[in-house]
Design an enzyme around this catalytic site. Structure first.
Site, PDB file in Angstrom:
ATOM      1  N   THR A  13       0.971  -1.226  -0.384  1.00 42.07           N
ATOM      2  CA  THR A  13      -0.293  -0.002   0.170  1.00 42.07           C
ATOM      3  C   THR A  13       0.959   1.106  -0.307  1.00 42.07           C
ATOM      4  OG1 THR A  13      -1.496  -1.251   1.166  1.00 42.07           O
ATOM      5  CG2 THR A  13      -2.016   1.559   1.467  1.00 42.07           C
ATOM      6  N   ASP A  58       1.439  -5.914  -4.220  1.00 37.75           N
ATOM      7  CA  ASP A  58       1.003  -6.442  -3.299  1.00 37.75           C
ATOM      8  C   ASP A  58       1.268  -7.238  -2.815  1.00 37.75           C
ATOM      9  OD1 ASP A  58      -1.675  -7.588  -1.815  1.00 37.75           O
ATOM     10  OD2 ASP A  58      -3.300  -5.537  -2.828  1.00 37.75           O
ATOM     11  N   SER A  59       1.373  -7.221  -1.098  1.00 40.30           N
ATOM     12  CA  SER A  59       2.406  -8.815  -0.561  1.00 40.30           C
ATOM     13  C   SER A  59       1.249 -10.264  -0.344  1.00 40.30           C
ATOM     14  CB  SER A  59       2.207  -8.510   1.075  1.00 40.30           C
ATOM     15  OG  SER A  59       1.191  -8.177   1.427  1.00 40.30           O
ATOM     16  N   SER A  60      -0.542 -10.273  -0.724  1.00 40.11           N
ATOM     17  CA  SER A  60      -1.222 -10.787  -0.967  1.00 40.11           C
ATOM     18  C   SER A  60      -0.511 -12.104  -1.910  1.00 40.11           C
ATOM     19  CB  SER A  60      -2.352 -10.892  -0.951  1.00 40.11           C
ATOM     20  OG  SER A  60      -2.577  -9.211  -1.819  1.00 40.11           O
ATOM     21  N   THR A  90       1.094  -4.697   4.237  1.00 38.53           N
ATOM     22  CA  THR A  90       0.474  -5.856   5.824  1.00 38.53           C
ATOM     23  C   THR A  90       0.584  -6.480   5.685  1.00 38.53           C
ATOM     24  OG1 THR A  90      -1.229  -4.614   5.549  1.00 38.53           O
ATOM     25  CG2 THR A  90       0.512  -2.779   6.171  1.00 38.53           C
ATOM     26  N   ASP A  91      -0.640  -7.275   4.128  1.00 35.22           N
ATOM     27  CA  ASP A  91      -1.271  -8.636   4.201  1.00 35.22           C
ATOM     28  C   ASP A  91       0.291  -9.136   4.524  1.00 35.22           C
ATOM     29  OD1 ASP A  91      -3.575  -7.233   4.057  1.00 35.22           O
ATOM     30  OD2 ASP A  91      -3.593  -7.499   1.972  1.00 35.22           O
ATOM     31  N   THR A 272      -1.048 -24.126  18.254  1.00 34.67           N
ATOM     32  CA  THR A 272      -2.145 -23.139  18.187  1.00 34.67           C
ATOM     33  C   THR A 272      -2.966 -22.026  17.459  1.00 34.67           C
ATOM     34  OG1 THR A 272      -3.338 -22.084  20.755  1.00 34.67           O
ATOM     35  CG2 THR A 272      -0.879 -21.739  20.840  1.00 34.67           C
ATOM     36  N   GLN A 273      -4.216 -22.179  17.593  1.00 41.49           N
ATOM     37  CA  GLN A 273      -5.007 -21.710  16.940  1.00 41.49           C
ATOM     38  C   GLN A 273      -5.237 -20.037  18.171  1.00 41.49           C
ATOM     39  OE1 GLN A 273      -8.820 -22.883  15.859  1.00 41.49           O
ATOM     40  NE2 GLN A 273      -8.066 -24.757  15.191  1.00 41.49           N
ATOM     41  N   CYS A 274      -4.883 -20.040  19.161  1.00 46.31           N
ATOM     42  CA  CYS A 274      -4.959 -19.104  19.928  1.00 46.31           C
ATOM     43  C   CYS A 274      -3.785 -17.442  19.361  1.00 46.31           C
ATOM     44  CB  CYS A 274      -4.518 -19.428  21.617  1.00 46.31           C
ATOM     45  SG  CYS A 274      -6.240 -20.579  22.067  1.00 46.31           S
TER      46      CYS A 274
HETATM   47  N1  ASP Z   1      -2.885  -5.715   0.148  1.00 50.16           N
HETATM   48  C1  ASP Z   1      -1.984  -4.880   0.605  1.00 50.16           C
HETATM   49  C2  ASP Z   1      -0.869  -5.547   0.783  1.00 50.16           C
HETATM   50  O1  ASP Z   1      -0.681  -6.558   1.414  1.00 50.16           O
HETATM   51  C3  ASP Z   1      -2.111  -4.319   2.206  1.00 50.16           C
HETATM   52  C4  ASP Z   1      -1.331  -3.264   2.670  1.00 50.16           C
HETATM   53  O2  ASP Z   1      -0.102  -3.071   2.700  1.00 50.16           O
HETATM   54  O3  ASP Z   1      -1.466  -2.662   3.611  1.00 50.16           O
HETATM   55  O4  ASP Z   1      -0.231  -4.918  -0.419  1.00 50.16           O
END
Ligand code: ASP
Length: 340
Positions: A13, A58-60, A90-91, A272-274
């Protein structure tokens, strides 16, 4: 001495612009920085070089091979700079920060991974302050590890998770203290930083994204799910269990599927899922039964740390038995050893 840092822009982003489909990553970050941080302000900034990936993403869309690319780019230029900033979406930022910590073991210089929730191109954004503080941290502080910096929080990379989809306070370090107080002043919490290593020990093996898989338990999960997931080329399977490491101990077929995978040399890891707390599989019979199939407890690692660590161990060509032993041993401060 004149300090200099390298900023690697991978996408995310922070460098995105609006499009009819929503935000998209674009190049030309240097122009944007010059526009947003004009020379009269930039004069106070440490000197830096910007290395923009020609294909920002996009990091996804990230894959394990991308972690290696970033680590190799840092390793190749390691002697030329005093510190490194990695600009990232951030993803999957916590995955990349975790992976870099295993690839760049024995770091003596800071590697600060950061990004933003609002692009630098927008009038109101969190990009500018995250970028400027990350540059400051990378250039002026003795931090011998990979960190994630976000909105006033400096976290160990392999202890961090994105816990909020919206909002500036996106990241936390659920099982480990923050590495600094970042306010008007920046004060490092020296007692929780990794010690300065005697020598760097970068390990940059080829990563194969087929080898590690993760599945979260849900009530009624069939044994078949485990059988399918644990097929080759899978070499390590993370089972996200309930609470302190419990699972369906009354389902004999399910236990058999785990046992078979274990005997076929798949490293089975109990996570753990926690969000907070540690796996302690012998607290309940429902956890002990799972442990008897060969499932190894992963202490208090985040899923990002466990996943990237297993990738690293597989890429280092360790045997299943060696992987099981190393899962519970800290490589880069990613887990807490209980002393009781
Ligand atoms: N979809 C964006 C990414 O991970 C989200 C972000 O950067 O905040 O590239």
């Amino acid at each position: 001495m004149h300090k200099s840092i390298l900023i690697i822009y991978t996408g995310g982003t922070i460098g995105m612009v609006r499009s009819p489909m929503g935000y998209i990553p674009v190049g030309g970050l240097q122009k944007l920085i010059d526009l947003k941080i004009p020379p009269r302000i930039a004069v106070d900034m440490p000197s830096y070089d910007l290395y923009e990936y020609p294909d920002p993403i996009d990091s996804s869309n990230i894959r394990p091979q991308d972690w290696l690319r970033i680590a190799r780019d840092i390793s190749d230029r390691y002697d030329d700079y005093d510190g490194f900033v990695v600009l990232h979406g951030t993803d999957t930022m916590a995955y990349t920060a975790s992976a870099l910590s295993f690839l760049l073991q024995g770091l003596t210089k800071p590697v600060i991974v950061t990004g933003s929730q609002i692009p630098l191109s927008e009038l109101r954004n969190d990009a500018q302050s995250n970028l400027v503080t990350a540059i400051e941290l990378a250039s002026s502080y003795a931090i011998p590890e990979v960190c994630l910096y976000f909105n006033g929080h400096l976290l160990r990379g392999n202890r961090s998770s994105k816990l909020k989809a919206t909002g500036f306070e996106a990241f936390e370090s659920p099982n480990y203290p923050e590495l600094a107080n970042v306010g008007i002043y920046i004060e490092l919490n020296h007692s929780v930083l990794l010690p300065i290593p005697e020598a760097t020990n970068f390990q940059l093996p080829d990563y194969d994204h087929h080898q590690v898989r993760v599945i979260s338990l849900y009530p009624g999960m069939e044994a078949e799910v485990i059988r399918l997931l644990a097929q080759p080329p899978c070499r390590a399977l993370i089972l996200r269990t309930y609470g302190v490491g419990n699972g369906p101990s009354m389902d004999k077929e399910f236990l058999k599927a785990l046992e078979d995978a274990h005997h076929r040399d798949v490293a089975l890891v109990n996570l753990t899922q926690c969000t907070t707390g540690s796996v302690k599989s012998d607290s309940y019979a429902a956890g002990s039964e799972l442990a008897r199939t060969g499932l190894v407890a992963s202490a208090d690692m985040t899923v990002e740390a466990a996943f990237t660590k297993l990738h690293h161990l597989c890429a280092m060509q360790l045997s299943a038995e060696e992987i099981r032993l190393q899962v519970a041993a800290p490589l880069a401060g990613e887990l807490t050893i209980k002393t009781e």
